[in-house]
Design a protein around this motif. Structure first.
Motif, PDB file in Angstrom:
ATOM      1  N   ALA A 157      57.302 -22.228 -46.716  1.00  0.00           N
ATOM      2  CA  ALA A 157      58.647 -22.777 -46.493  1.00  0.00           C
ATOM      3  C   ALA A 157      59.580 -21.756 -45.855  1.00  0.00           C
ATOM      4  CB  ALA A 157      59.230 -23.269 -47.810  1.00  0.00           C
ATOM      5  N   GLN A 158      59.246 -20.471 -45.965  1.00  0.00           N
ATOM      6  CA  GLN A 158      60.089 -19.410 -45.410  1.00  0.00           C
ATOM      7  C   GLN A 158      59.735 -19.074 -43.958  1.00  0.00           C
ATOM      8  OE1 GLN A 158      62.713 -17.710 -46.585  1.00  0.00           O
ATOM      9  NE2 GLN A 158      62.777 -18.908 -48.473  1.00  0.00           N
ATOM     10  N   LEU A 159      58.690 -19.698 -43.403  1.00  0.00           N
ATOM     11  CA  LEU A 159      58.278 -19.327 -42.049  1.00  0.00           C
ATOM     12  C   LEU A 159      59.377 -19.509 -41.001  1.00  0.00           C
ATOM     13  CD1 LEU A 159      54.541 -20.475 -41.794  1.00  0.00           C
ATOM     14  CD2 LEU A 159      55.475 -18.206 -42.286  1.00  0.00           C
ATOM     15  N   PRO A 160      60.177 -20.584 -41.045  1.00  0.00           N
ATOM     16  CA  PRO A 160      61.274 -20.661 -40.060  1.00  0.00           C
ATOM     17  C   PRO A 160      62.237 -19.481 -40.168  1.00  0.00           C
ATOM     18  CG  PRO A 160      60.890 -22.806 -41.061  1.00  0.00           C
ATOM     19  CD  PRO A 160      60.068 -21.827 -41.847  1.00  0.00           C
ATOM     20  N   ASN A 161      62.529 -19.052 -41.391  1.00  0.00           N
ATOM     21  CA  ASN A 161      63.418 -17.897 -41.569  1.00  0.00           C
ATOM     22  C   ASN A 161      62.761 -16.610 -41.092  1.00  0.00           C
ATOM     23  OD1 ASN A 161      65.413 -19.509 -42.719  1.00  0.00           O
ATOM     24  ND2 ASN A 161      64.605 -19.246 -44.790  1.00  0.00           N
ATOM     25  N   ILE A 162      61.452 -16.483 -41.320  1.00  0.00           N
ATOM     26  CA  ILE A 162      60.729 -15.291 -40.859  1.00  0.00           C
ATOM     27  C   ILE A 162      60.739 -15.237 -39.336  1.00  0.00           C
ATOM     28  CG2 ILE A 162      58.450 -14.207 -40.723  1.00  0.00           C
ATOM     29  CD1 ILE A 162      57.943 -15.279 -43.581  1.00  0.00           C
ATOM     30  N   ARG A 163      60.534 -16.383 -38.708  1.00  0.00           N
ATOM     31  CA  ARG A 163      60.548 -16.417 -37.239  1.00  0.00           C
ATOM     32  C   ARG A 163      61.919 -15.997 -36.698  1.00  0.00           C
ATOM     33  NH1 ARG A 163      58.076 -21.912 -38.257  1.00  0.00           N
ATOM     34  NH2 ARG A 163      55.807 -21.523 -38.264  1.00  0.00           N
ATOM     35  N   ALA A 164      62.975 -16.537 -37.293  1.00  0.00           N
ATOM     36  CA  ALA A 164      64.329 -16.203 -36.843  1.00  0.00           C
ATOM     37  C   ALA A 164      64.636 -14.733 -37.085  1.00  0.00           C
ATOM     38  CB  ALA A 164      65.347 -17.090 -37.557  1.00  0.00           C
ATOM     39  N   ALA A 165      64.243 -14.227 -38.248  1.00  0.00           N
ATOM     40  CA  ALA A 165      64.488 -12.820 -38.555  1.00  0.00           C
ATOM     41  C   ALA A 165      63.714 -11.908 -37.617  1.00  0.00           C
ATOM     42  CB  ALA A 165      64.116 -12.534 -40.010  1.00  0.00           C
ATOM     43  N   THR A 166      62.489 -12.288 -37.286  1.00  0.00           N
ATOM     44  CA  THR A 166      61.684 -11.505 -36.349  1.00  0.00           C
ATOM     45  C   THR A 166      62.350 -11.447 -34.984  1.00  0.00           C
ATOM     46  OG1 THR A 166      59.645 -12.126 -37.512  1.00  0.00           O
ATOM     47  CG2 THR A 166      59.419 -11.306 -35.264  1.00  0.00           C
ATOM     48  N   ALA A 167      62.830 -12.591 -34.513  1.00  0.00           N
ATOM     49  CA  ALA A 167      63.542 -12.617 -33.233  1.00  0.00           C
ATOM     50  C   ALA A 167      64.777 -11.731 -33.280  1.00  0.00           C
ATOM     51  CB  ALA A 167      63.922 -14.054 -32.884  1.00  0.00           C
ATOM     52  N   GLY A 168      65.451 -11.715 -34.433  1.00  0.00           N
ATOM     53  CA  GLY A 168      66.623 -10.865 -34.587  1.00  0.00           C
ATOM     54  C   GLY A 168      66.294  -9.392 -34.520  1.00  0.00           C
ATOM     55  N   VAL A 169      65.173  -8.998 -35.122  1.00  0.00           N
ATOM     56  CA  VAL A 169      64.748  -7.594 -35.080  1.00  0.00           C
ATOM     57  C   VAL A 169      64.440  -7.186 -33.638  1.00  0.00           C
ATOM     58  CG1 VAL A 169      62.969  -5.956 -35.799  1.00  0.00           C
ATOM     59  CG2 VAL A 169      63.874  -7.604 -37.441  1.00  0.00           C
ATOM     60  N   ILE A 170      63.739  -8.049 -32.922  1.00  0.00           N
ATOM     61  CA  ILE A 170      63.399  -7.741 -31.529  1.00  0.00           C
ATOM     62  C   ILE A 170      64.660  -7.616 -30.679  1.00  0.00           C
ATOM     63  CG2 ILE A 170      62.284  -8.631 -29.450  1.00  0.00           C
ATOM     64  CD1 ILE A 170      60.143  -9.862 -31.267  1.00  0.00           C
ATOM     65  N   ALA A 171      65.581  -8.551 -30.864  1.00  0.00           N
ATOM     66  CA  ALA A 171      66.824  -8.518 -30.077  1.00  0.00           C
ATOM     67  C   ALA A 171      67.627  -7.256 -30.359  1.00  0.00           C
ATOM     68  CB  ALA A 171      67.658  -9.753 -30.374  1.00  0.00           C
ATOM     69  N   ALA A 172      67.688  -6.871 -31.632  1.00  0.00           N
ATOM     70  CA  ALA A 172      68.471  -5.691 -31.999  1.00  0.00           C
ATOM     71  C   ALA A 172      67.858  -4.412 -31.445  1.00  0.00           C
ATOM     72  CB  ALA A 172      68.580  -5.600 -33.512  1.00  0.00           C
ATOM     73  N   ALA A 173      66.546  -4.430 -31.277  1.00  0.00           N
ATOM     74  CA  ALA A 173      65.859  -3.222 -30.822  1.00  0.00           C
ATOM     75  C   ALA A 173      65.703  -3.162 -29.310  1.00  0.00           C
ATOM     76  CB  ALA A 173      64.481  -3.137 -31.478  1.00  0.00           C
ATOM     77  N   SER A 174      66.059  -4.241 -28.632  1.00  0.00           N
ATOM     78  CA  SER A 174      65.849  -4.301 -27.189  1.00  0.00           C
ATOM     79  C   SER A 174      66.949  -3.546 -26.459  1.00  0.00           C
ATOM     80  CB  SER A 174      65.821  -5.749 -26.705  1.00  0.00           C
ATOM     81  OG  SER A 174      64.740  -6.443 -27.300  1.00  0.00           O
ATOM     82  N   PRO A 217      58.646 -14.886 -31.024  1.00  0.00           N
ATOM     83  CA  PRO A 217      58.333 -15.240 -32.409  1.00  0.00           C
ATOM     84  C   PRO A 217      58.785 -16.634 -32.804  1.00  0.00           C
ATOM     85  CG  PRO A 217      60.150 -13.685 -32.335  1.00  0.00           C
ATOM     86  CD  PRO A 217      59.592 -13.765 -30.949  1.00  0.00           C
ATOM     87  N   GLN A 218      59.674 -17.221 -32.044  1.00  0.00           N
ATOM     88  CA  GLN A 218      60.124 -18.577 -32.320  1.00  0.00           C
ATOM     89  C   GLN A 218      59.485 -19.598 -31.376  1.00  0.00           C
ATOM     90  OE1 GLN A 218      64.503 -17.529 -32.304  1.00  0.00           O
ATOM     91  NE2 GLN A 218      64.427 -18.606 -34.258  1.00  0.00           N
ATOM     92  N   GLY A 219      58.508 -19.127 -30.602  1.00  0.00           N
ATOM     93  CA  GLY A 219      57.862 -19.989 -29.626  1.00  0.00           C
ATOM     94  C   GLY A 219      56.542 -20.566 -30.116  1.00  0.00           C
ATOM     95  N   TRP A 220      55.866 -21.228 -29.196  1.00  0.00           N
ATOM     96  CA  TRP A 220      54.568 -21.860 -29.434  1.00  0.00           C
ATOM     97  C   TRP A 220      53.576 -21.318 -28.417  1.00  0.00           C
ATOM     98  CZ3 TRP A 220      53.827 -25.999 -33.063  1.00  0.00           C
ATOM     99  CH2 TRP A 220      54.994 -26.362 -33.760  1.00  0.00           C
ATOM    100  N   THR A 221      52.299 -21.414 -28.750  1.00  0.00           N
ATOM    101  CA  THR A 221      51.269 -20.936 -27.839  1.00  0.00           C
ATOM    102  C   THR A 221      50.047 -21.825 -27.940  1.00  0.00           C
ATOM    103  OG1 THR A 221      50.028 -18.965 -27.151  1.00  0.00           O
ATOM    104  CG2 THR A 221      50.215 -19.354 -29.517  1.00  0.00           C
ATOM    105  N   GLN A 222      49.269 -21.883 -26.876  1.00  0.00           N
ATOM    106  CA  GLN A 222      48.020 -22.631 -26.880  1.00  0.00           C
ATOM    107  C   GLN A 222      46.862 -21.686 -27.166  1.00  0.00           C
ATOM    108  OE1 GLN A 222      47.844 -24.866 -23.127  1.00  0.00           O
ATOM    109  NE2 GLN A 222      48.392 -26.701 -24.281  1.00  0.00           N
ATOM    110  N   VAL A 223      46.058 -22.055 -28.135  1.00  0.00           N
ATOM    111  CA  VAL A 223      44.945 -21.225 -28.575  1.00  0.00           C
ATOM    112  C   VAL A 223      43.683 -22.076 -28.610  1.00  0.00           C
ATOM    113  CG1 VAL A 223      44.118 -19.640 -30.338  1.00  0.00           C
ATOM    114  CG2 VAL A 223      46.570 -19.951 -30.031  1.00  0.00           C
TER     115      VAL A 223
END
Length: 258
Positions: A178-195, A135-141
């Protein structure tokens, strides 16, 4: 909450859903509709979006895969199964490899609520982790053609982006964007906590002789409160009733891989 719970008239849909082969991105939108709505108003609001998309714009269904209201409630959008890579109509040129989340309201005028942000992170974590996306990465589309990127243009975009990153639009509103960086970080946190991670391997102890007992020496998971279950296999086939941490070898187990 399901389509039935917001009162979707399925006769308005035109044809079966289409599915993507994968999900590379989550695009964040806002509805640009009114703010200050009551929780009880939300189903009617979604029905109005649905009617506008199908009756006025002539689309086959509501554009978004999911909608999130200011109370943090997550609503099923486009028909086809919430656990499936349903192709939406939310991001012109970039629907073939993405999922679309719409926040109900005009986020140019108000700040997104914390329940909304929390739900966006949980939703994005669930959808993106299914496809092993960072969620904090980049992709080619490859664009299929938008007002910002011509068809065939390969674009490098954040895995979680805003509608304005792919189209000439103010969506998802300045305050939400403006909240997208926080959303990305929070998403990564949810994934890490659930892994679930295996910190110490499990091992089988005992002599492989008929009548002897094999016992599992437990390993260690992170998180530590992970539930562990057992199933003994004989030549890759589950042994009926053998679901304890120990197992007594029988004549049927001779010369078999356990």
């Amino acid at each position: 909450y399901t389509r039935a719970q917001w009162g979707a008239d399925e006769s308005w849909r035109d044809g079966p859903p289409r599915y993507n082969s994968t999900i590379l991105q989550a695009h964040i939108h806002h509805s640009a509709s009114g703010n200050g709505y009551a929780q009880a108003d939300v189903p009617a609001l979604i029905r109005s979006f649905y009617k506008y998309h199908t009756h006025s714009l002539g689309w086959s269904d509501i554009a978004y895969n999911f909608l999130v209201d200011s109370f943090g409630t997550i609503w099923e959008g486009r028909y086809g199964g919430i656990d499936q890579p349903v192709r939406g109509a939310h991001t012109l040129g970039f629907n073939a490899t993405s999922t679309g989340f719409c926040v109900i309201g005009n986020l140019d005028l108000v700040q997104p609520t914390q329940p909304t942000l929390d739900s966006l992170a949980r939703l994005a974590a669930w959808k993106l982790a299914t496809y092993a996306r960072d969620p904090q990465g980049w992709t080619q589309v490859t664009s299929e053609g938008s007002d910002k990127f011509p068809s065939g243009k390969v674009v490098t975009l954040p895995v979680i982006d805003g509608h304005r990153d792919t189209n000439d639009t103010a969506c998802p509103g300045g305050n939400l964007y403006a909240q997208l960086p926080n959303i990305r970080a929070a998403t990564a946190g949810v994934i890490a906590a659930a892994s679930l991670k295996l910190k110490t391997p499990f091992a089988v102890k005992g002599r492989s002789i008929m009548g002897h007992t094999l016992t599992v020496a437990d390993g260690r998971f992170k998180p530590r409160d992970a539930t562990v279950t057992y199933q003994w296999l004989r030549a890759g086939v589950p042994v009926a009733g053998a679901t304890a941490a120990s197992y007594v070898l029988t004549a049927e187990d001779v010369a078999q891989a356990m």
